[in-house]
Design a protein around this motif. Structure first.
Motif, PDB file in Angstrom:
ATOM      1  N   THR A   1       0.860  -1.178   0.000  1.00  0.00           N
ATOM      2  CA  THR A   1       0.000   0.000   0.000  1.00  0.00           C
ATOM      3  C   THR A   1       0.893   1.224   0.000  1.00  0.00           C
ATOM      4  O   THR A   1       1.942   1.243   0.651  1.00  0.00           O
ATOM      5  CB  THR A   1      -0.958   0.028   1.208  1.00  0.00           C
TER       6      THR A   1
ATOM      7  N   THR B   1       1.205   5.804  -0.657  1.00  0.00           N
ATOM      8  CA  THR B   1       0.728   7.153  -0.924  1.00  0.00           C
ATOM      9  C   THR B   1       1.771   7.791  -1.824  1.00  0.00           C
ATOM     10  O   THR B   1       2.967   7.769  -1.501  1.00  0.00           O
ATOM     11  CB  THR B   1       0.574   7.953   0.382  1.00  0.00           C
ATOM     12  N   ARG B   2       1.349   8.333  -2.935  1.00  0.00           N
ATOM     13  CA  ARG B   2       2.256   8.888  -3.934  1.00  0.00           C
ATOM     14  C   ARG B   2       2.579  10.350  -3.667  1.00  0.00           C
ATOM     15  O   ARG B   2       1.797  11.073  -3.068  1.00  0.00           O
ATOM     16  CB  ARG B   2       1.610   8.799  -5.319  1.00  0.00           C
TER      17      ARG B   2
ATOM     18  N   SER C   1       4.638   5.655 -14.064  1.00  0.00           N
ATOM     19  CA  SER C   1       3.777   4.765 -14.859  1.00  0.00           C
ATOM     20  C   SER C   1       4.599   3.813 -15.718  1.00  0.00           C
ATOM     21  O   SER C   1       4.302   2.610 -15.795  1.00  0.00           O
ATOM     22  CB  SER C   1       2.837   5.576 -15.751  1.00  0.00           C
TER      23      SER C   1
ATOM     24  N   SER D   1      -4.181  -4.740  -8.677  1.00  0.00           N
ATOM     25  CA  SER D   1      -3.850  -3.417  -8.133  1.00  0.00           C
ATOM     26  C   SER D   1      -4.978  -2.430  -8.369  1.00  0.00           C
ATOM     27  O   SER D   1      -5.803  -2.605  -9.266  1.00  0.00           O
ATOM     28  CB  SER D   1      -2.544  -2.891  -8.736  1.00  0.00           C
ATOM     29  N   ALA D   2      -4.984  -1.394  -7.532  1.00  0.00           N
ATOM     30  CA  ALA D   2      -5.948  -0.303  -7.630  1.00  0.00           C
ATOM     31  C   ALA D   2      -5.285   0.949  -7.064  1.00  0.00           C
ATOM     32  O   ALA D   2      -4.460   0.862  -6.159  1.00  0.00           O
ATOM     33  CB  ALA D   2      -7.217  -0.631  -6.853  1.00  0.00           C
ATOM     34  N   ARG D   3      -5.643   2.114  -7.619  1.00  0.00           N
ATOM     35  CA  ARG D   3      -5.087   3.358  -7.103  1.00  0.00           C
ATOM     36  C   ARG D   3      -6.156   4.434  -7.128  1.00  0.00           C
ATOM     37  O   ARG D   3      -6.773   4.672  -8.147  1.00  0.00           O
ATOM     38  CB  ARG D   3      -3.883   3.820  -7.913  1.00  0.00           C
ATOM     39  N   GLU D   4      -6.343   5.039  -5.965  1.00  0.00           N
ATOM     40  CA  GLU D   4      -7.128   6.258  -5.838  1.00  0.00           C
ATOM     41  C   GLU D   4      -6.344   7.140  -4.890  1.00  0.00           C
ATOM     42  O   GLU D   4      -5.244   7.548  -5.237  1.00  0.00           O
ATOM     43  CB  GLU D   4      -8.551   5.951  -5.373  1.00  0.00           C
ATOM     44  N   GLU D   5      -6.859   7.378  -3.687  1.00  0.00           N
ATOM     45  CA  GLU D   5      -6.098   8.167  -2.723  1.00  0.00           C
ATOM     46  C   GLU D   5      -4.864   7.416  -2.255  1.00  0.00           C
ATOM     47  O   GLU D   5      -3.818   8.007  -2.029  1.00  0.00           O
ATOM     48  CB  GLU D   5      -6.983   8.543  -1.542  1.00  0.00           C
TER      49      GLU D   5
ATOM     50  N   GLY E   1      -2.605   3.680  -3.121  1.00  0.00           N
ATOM     51  CA  GLY E   1      -2.439   2.594  -4.075  1.00  0.00           C
ATOM     52  C   GLY E   1      -2.345   1.286  -3.322  1.00  0.00           C
ATOM     53  O   GLY E   1      -1.766   1.226  -2.241  1.00  0.00           O
TER      54      GLY E   1
END
Length: 101
Positions: free
Chosen positions: A12, A14-15, A23, A44-48, A50
Motif C-alpha cells: 500500500t 501514498t504517492r 507509470s 492493483s488499484a489506485r485512488e487516494e 495505491g
C-alpha cells in the motif's frame, strides 16, 4: 490461483505529486515480475492510496524478487521520487473464496 497455501505481498502506498516516470516503471516491473520463478499473479488499484497485491509460491520467490537488480533500482526511485509513504505486508494464504456470475 495456485494450490494453497501460497503467499500474498500487499503493498500500500501514498504517492508524491506528478508522474516522474512512475507509470512507465510500474509497467516495466509488472512485466518483469511475470517472468520470475514462483510468480502467480497480481491485482492493483489506485485512488487516494495505491494497493498492489502480488501472489507468490514461496517466501524464497518473494525474497528473490525483492533482491532482483531491476527491482532494487525501482525501489530506490520509489523512495526518492514516487512515494511519500508505503507499507508492505507478506501474508500466507491458507484458503480463498471466489464468487462470479
Amino acid at each position: 490461483m495456485e494450490s494453497k497455501p501460497y503467499y500474498a505481498v500487499i503493498f500500500t502506498s501514498t504517492r508524491t505529486g506528478g508522474d516522474n516516470g512512475y507509470s512507465e516503471m510500474a509497467l516495466e516491473m509488472e512485466n518483469l515480475a511475470k517472468d520470475q520463478p514462483g510468480y502467480l499473479g497480481m491485482e492493483s488499484a489506485r485512488e487516494e492510496i495505491g494497493i498492489t497485491i502480488s501472489y507468490w509460491e514461496s517466501l524464497e520467490a518473494i525474497g528473490a524478487w525483492k533482491r532482483h537488480t531491476d527491482h532494487l533500482v525501482a525501489q530506490k526511485k520509489g523512495i526518492r521520487d514516487w512515494y511519500s509513504k508505503y507499507h508492505v505486508r507478506i501474508c500466507r494464504v491458507e484458503r480463498e473464496y471466489v464468487f462470479s456470475k
